[in-house]
Scaffold this active site. Structure first.
Site, short mmCIF file in Angstrom:
data_model
loop_
_atom_site.label_atom_id
_atom_site.label_comp_id
_atom_site.label_asym_id
_atom_site.label_seq_id
_atom_site.Cartn_x
_atom_site.Cartn_y
_atom_site.Cartn_z
N ASP A 287 -2.87 -17.93 0.20
CA ASP A 287 -3.57 -18.07 -0.69
C ASP A 287 -4.61 -20.06 0.59
O ASP A 287 -5.54 -19.97 0.68
CB ASP A 287 -3.40 -19.54 -1.96
CG ASP A 287 -2.10 -19.48 -1.92
OD1 ASP A 287 -0.89 -19.66 -1.07
OD2 ASP A 287 -1.66 -19.90 -2.45
N ASP B 135 -5.95 -7.21 3.70
CA ASP B 135 -7.71 -6.62 2.90
C ASP B 135 -8.45 -7.42 2.35
O ASP B 135 -9.48 -7.70 2.50
CB ASP B 135 -6.63 -5.28 2.12
CG ASP B 135 -7.98 -4.97 1.59
OD1 ASP B 135 -9.11 -4.32 1.65
OD2 ASP B 135 -8.30 -4.39 -0.14
N TYR C 279 0.48 -1.11 0.18
CA TYR C 279 0.27 0.28 0.36
C TYR C 279 1.03 1.45 -0.04
O TYR C 279 0.08 2.21 -0.25
CB TYR C 279 -0.78 0.23 0.98
CG TYR C 279 -2.02 -0.60 1.16
CD1 TYR C 279 -2.82 -2.02 1.08
CD2 TYR C 279 -3.44 -0.09 1.10
CE1 TYR C 279 -3.48 -2.39 0.50
CE2 TYR C 279 -4.92 -0.51 1.17
CZ TYR C 279 -4.84 -1.91 0.81
OH TYR C 279 -5.89 -2.56 0.88
N ASP D 155 -12.03 -9.00 4.44
CA ASP D 155 -13.69 -9.36 3.20
C ASP D 155 -14.03 -10.33 3.19
O ASP D 155 -15.11 -10.45 3.56
CB ASP D 155 -13.07 -8.29 2.01
CG ASP D 155 -13.86 -7.09 1.55
OD1 ASP D 155 -13.37 -6.63 2.64
OD2 ASP D 155 -13.71 -6.62 0.32
N LYS E 1 3.20 -15.04 2.12
CA LYS E 1 3.17 -16.01 0.90
C LYS E 1 4.82 -15.96 1.24
O LYS E 1 5.80 -15.82 0.28
CB LYS E 1 2.96 -15.27 -0.14
CG LYS E 1 1.71 -15.53 -0.64
CD LYS E 1 0.77 -16.58 -1.27
CE LYS E 1 1.60 -17.08 -2.90
NZ LYS E 1 1.27 -18.06 -3.38
C1 IPM Z 1 -10.64 -1.53 3.90
C2 IPM Z 1 -11.05 -0.75 2.63
C3 IPM Z 1 -9.72 0.48 1.74
C4 IPM Z 1 -8.34 -0.86 2.31
C5 IPM Z 1 -9.11 0.73 1.10
C6 IPM Z 1 -10.64 1.73 1.18
C7 IPM Z 1 -8.85 2.75 1.20
O1 IPM Z 1 -10.88 -1.57 1.58
O2 IPM Z 1 -10.25 -0.23 4.57
O3 IPM Z 1 -10.10 -2.77 3.39
O4 IPM Z 1 -8.24 -1.23 0.94
O5 IPM Z 1 -8.11 -0.75 3.12
MG MG Z 2 -11.13 -3.75 2.40
#
Ligand code: IPM
Ligand code: MG
Length: 368
Positions: free
Chosen positions: A225, A249, A142, A253, A192
């Site tokens: 993975d 990240d 990032y 999710d 990884k």
């Molecule tokens: C998260 C989001 C952020 C990230 C974005 C909005 C920059 O996806 O907090 O998970 O990628 O970290």
């Molecule tokens: Mg995210």
């Protein structure tokens, strides 16, 4: 003594709607004489760009540094898709994380029993799930340099750099080991190491910190993975997971969806302790700004409310009050109160954002 301070940055999309419900909760705590905060507000993301031409002004950045905790709603929206990368709404959030040095991002994924059927996985796979992903948040791909889109011969090349120093790995590892000790003393580290040098270093440093400082914690390593696959296959094998910025990240999710709805998940981003003992801290829901439902009263405020509960626990040492909020949420869900994102395929009548907030307050009242 002065009240602890909160800076609210509601942001874009459904951010202001869900944050309105958090404000009700803050007022409730004040009215009950349990805890009072000095609350101020500011702009972040697209709304800040509209007002000031930047997703985060220096002034708001400075106020965030001063606040005892920052509560953030969400940033972004289609209106800002065409903006230059440097002023996109997300840059405001990334600047907060970087300049406040919020290296440890706690993303719990907990499946409330009442919602176990909402997951796309079978009930027995997710019922009772309670895991915690600790994501490194201030480094890795990032932020690594070099980055950019450059000309190479007569074509463009897009470059980002995955970079981790030993100390960056060590500090997030320590924070994960500490959390593991407070839970079931089990930590799985994901990278990884089979293809990335930064992954090899990650694995070595996590192992060294374990051997020297946390030999009592059961540590395992997994390729990220495989970790993703295992999270879908049998998520209850995990308790605390520690991983880098990008894998964290993606994996968070995925973990979110195990719980049935992205609208449920809170997060805490923590930095180093200040002289007053409190860590630098920002709390935000994992979900985004949801432009498709903005302004319709459909948003689920639970992720933001649970993020505020994390603030009570991690910034203000009010663990019992955090639990009170979490129990109130559990109670309204068990009572069948549902926002639109939590409706089953057979429908039913969803409550609005405000009604969900009110139901949680009512459950708080009943808990006294
Ligand atoms: C998260 C989001 C952020 C990230 C974005 C909005 C920059 O996806 O907090 O998970 O990628 O970290
Ligand atoms: Mg995210």
């Amino acid at each position: 003594m002065a009240n602890p301070s909160l800076l609210i940055l509601a942001g874009d999309g459904i951010g202001p709607e869900v944050m309105a419900e958090v404000k009700k909760l803050i007022s409730w705590f004040d009215a009950k004489g349990i805890v009072s905060f000095d609350v101020s507000e500011g702009l972040v993301g697209g709304c800040s760009y509209d007002a000031h031409g930047t997703p985060l002004t220096d002034e708001t950045m400075a106020r965030a540094q001063e606040a005892d905790a920052v509560l953030l709603g969400a940033v972004g929206g289609p209106k800002y898709d065409k903006l230059d990368f440097s002023v996109k709404p997300e840059r405001g959030l990334l600047r907060l994380r970087k300049e406040m040095d919020l290296f440890s991002n706690l993303r719990p994924a907990q499946c409330f029993d009442a919602l176990a059927d909402f997951s796309s996985l079978k009930r027995e796979v997710v019922a009772g799930l309670d895991i915690l992903i600790v994501r490194e948040l201030t480094s890795g791909v990032y932020f690594g340099e070099p980055r950019g889109i450059f000309m190479e011969g007569n074509e463009r090349v897009g470059i980002n750099t995955q970079r981790y120093t030993e100390s960056e790995i060590a500090r997030v590892a320590r924070s994960a080991f500490e959390l593991a000790r407070k839970r079931s003393n089990k930590l799985c580290s994901m990278e990884k190491a089979n293809v990335m040098e930064s992954g090899i270093l990650w694995r070595e440093v996590v192992q060294e910190i374990h051997d020297k400082e946390y030999p009592d914690v059961a540590l395992t390593h997994m390729y990220a993975d495989n970790g993703a696959m295992q999270l879908c296959r049998w998520p209850k094998q995990f308790d605390v997971i520690v991983t880098d910025n990008l894998f964290g990240d993606v994996l968070s999710d995925m973990a979110a969806m195990l719980t049935g709805s992205l609208g449920m998940l809170p997060s805490a981003s923590l930095g180093l302790p200040q002289t007053n003992g409190r860590p630098k801290a920002l709390y935000e829901p994992v979900h985004g700004s949801a432009p498709d439902i903005t302004g319709q009263g459909k948003a689920n405020p639970i992720a933001s409310i649970l993020s505020f509960a994390m603030a009570l626990r991690y910034s203000f040492s009010l663990g019992d009050e955090a639990t009170r909020v979490e129990k109130a949420v559990e109670k309204v869900l068990a009572d069948g109160v549902r926002t639109a994102d939590l409706m089953g395929p057979d429908g039913g009548s969803p409550v609005s954002t405000t009604q969900m907030g009110d139901a949680i307050i009512a459950a708080m009242e009943a808990s006294l």
